[in-house]
Design a protein around this motif. Structure first.
Motif, mmCIF file in Angstrom:
data_model
loop_
_atom_site.group_PDB
_atom_site.id
_atom_site.type_symbol
_atom_site.label_atom_id
_atom_site.label_comp_id
_atom_site.label_asym_id
_atom_site.label_seq_id
_atom_site.Cartn_x
_atom_site.Cartn_y
_atom_site.Cartn_z
ATOM 1 N N ALA A 113 0.829 -1.201 0.000
ATOM 2 C CA ALA A 113 0.000 0.000 0.000
ATOM 3 C C ALA A 113 0.868 1.258 0.000
ATOM 4 O O ALA A 113 0.553 2.234 -0.696
ATOM 5 C CB ALA A 113 -0.933 -0.008 1.205
ATOM 6 N N MET A 114 1.956 1.241 0.757
ATOM 7 C CA MET A 114 2.853 2.404 0.775
ATOM 8 C C MET A 114 3.490 2.623 -0.588
ATOM 9 O O MET A 114 3.569 3.751 -1.076
ATOM 10 C CB MET A 114 3.935 2.235 1.839
ATOM 11 N N ARG A 115 3.958 1.547 -1.221
ATOM 12 C CA ARG A 115 4.564 1.677 -2.551
ATOM 13 C C ARG A 115 3.565 2.248 -3.553
ATOM 14 O O ARG A 115 3.895 3.125 -4.352
ATOM 15 C CB ARG A 115 5.063 0.319 -3.043
ATOM 16 N N LEU A 116 2.336 1.750 -3.506
ATOM 17 C CA LEU A 116 1.318 2.227 -4.438
ATOM 18 C C LEU A 116 0.925 3.674 -4.146
ATOM 19 O O LEU A 116 0.730 4.465 -5.076
ATOM 20 C CB LEU A 116 0.092 1.324 -4.386
ATOM 21 N N ILE A 145 -5.835 2.485 -8.911
ATOM 22 C CA ILE A 145 -4.778 1.879 -8.098
ATOM 23 C C ILE A 145 -4.257 0.613 -8.783
ATOM 24 O O ILE A 145 -3.048 0.383 -8.850
ATOM 25 C CB ILE A 145 -5.294 1.579 -6.680
ATOM 26 N N ARG A 146 -5.161 -0.192 -9.323
ATOM 27 C CA ARG A 146 -4.742 -1.436 -9.984
ATOM 28 C C ARG A 146 -3.968 -1.169 -11.272
ATOM 29 O O ARG A 146 -3.014 -1.876 -11.580
ATOM 30 C CB ARG A 146 -5.957 -2.311 -10.239
ATOM 31 N N SER A 147 -4.348 -0.134 -12.002
ATOM 32 C CA SER A 147 -3.588 0.190 -13.216
ATOM 33 C C SER A 147 -2.199 0.719 -12.858
ATOM 34 O O SER A 147 -1.218 0.441 -13.556
ATOM 35 C CB SER A 147 -4.344 1.191 -14.086
ATOM 36 N N GLY A 150 4.694 -2.574 -11.781
ATOM 37 C CA GLY A 150 5.195 -3.940 -11.769
ATOM 38 C C GLY A 150 4.902 -4.679 -10.484
ATOM 39 O O GLY A 150 5.657 -5.547 -10.063
ATOM 40 N N ILE A 151 3.783 -4.318 -9.838
ATOM 41 C CA ILE A 151 3.353 -4.953 -8.604
ATOM 42 C C ILE A 151 2.121 -5.784 -8.927
ATOM 43 O O ILE A 151 1.307 -5.399 -9.777
ATOM 44 C CB ILE A 151 3.016 -3.890 -7.535
ATOM 45 N N HIS A 152 1.963 -6.908 -8.252
ATOM 46 C CA HIS A 152 0.761 -7.723 -8.445
ATOM 47 C C HIS A 152 -0.474 -6.894 -8.128
ATOM 48 O O HIS A 152 -0.435 -6.031 -7.243
ATOM 49 C CB HIS A 152 0.781 -8.955 -7.538
ATOM 50 N N PRO A 153 -1.581 -7.135 -8.828
ATOM 51 C CA PRO A 153 -2.788 -6.334 -8.567
ATOM 52 C C PRO A 153 -3.226 -6.439 -7.109
ATOM 53 O O PRO A 153 -3.289 -7.525 -6.551
ATOM 54 C CB PRO A 153 -3.843 -6.968 -9.480
ATOM 55 N N PRO A 154 -3.517 -5.306 -6.492
ATOM 56 C CA PRO A 154 -3.892 -5.320 -5.077
ATOM 57 C C PRO A 154 -5.333 -5.755 -4.873
ATOM 58 O O PRO A 154 -6.177 -5.615 -5.753
ATOM 59 C CB PRO A 154 -3.690 -3.870 -4.649
ATOM 60 N N SER A 155 -5.610 -6.238 -3.680
ATOM 61 C CA SER A 155 -6.972 -6.621 -3.305
ATOM 62 C C SER A 155 -7.759 -5.362 -2.942
ATOM 63 O O SER A 155 -7.206 -4.262 -2.873
ATOM 64 C CB SER A 155 -6.935 -7.572 -2.114
#
Length: 102
Positions: free
Chosen positions: A51-54, A74-76, A82-87
């Motif tokens: 969450a912090m990185r995003l 956020i997902r885009s 290059g992070i897995h899609p967040p929940s």
């Protein structure tokens, strides 16, 4: 005249010189997480880091308000970085970080 009085006159306050950084930023080496904690602690820890990185990536891209950060945004951004899609929970945490950083 006592020796202590002489030394106190010679002591001068010096202002430390600024250190110029000429090397590019290099992230710190990763360390192993502490052992012996419940599995839920590790899940929450990694979720907070994600969450912090995003949140930082969104702020760098010009998304400053939590209302602007929809789940799709956020997902885009996660895909772009290059992070897995967040929940949904992680997306909520990203908005909370953006809200409370002010």
């Amino acid at each position: 005249m006592p020796a202590a009085a002489l030394t106190s006159k010679r002591v001068s306050k010096t202002v430390p010189k600024p250190v110029l950084i000429d090397l590019p930023y290099v992230p710190l080496q990763k360390k192993a997480l502490p052992a012996g904690r419940p599995r839920e602690w590790y899940i929450n820890h990694n979720r907070r880091l994600k969450a912090m990185r995003l949140a930082i990536a969104l702020l760098d891209s010009g998304v400053y308000l939590p209302d602007q950060a929809k789940n799709s945004t956020i997902r885009s951004m996660a895909e772009e970085v290059g992070i897995h899609p967040p929940s949904d929970i992680t997306c909520h945490m990203v908005r909370a970080l953006m809200r409370y950083s002010r």
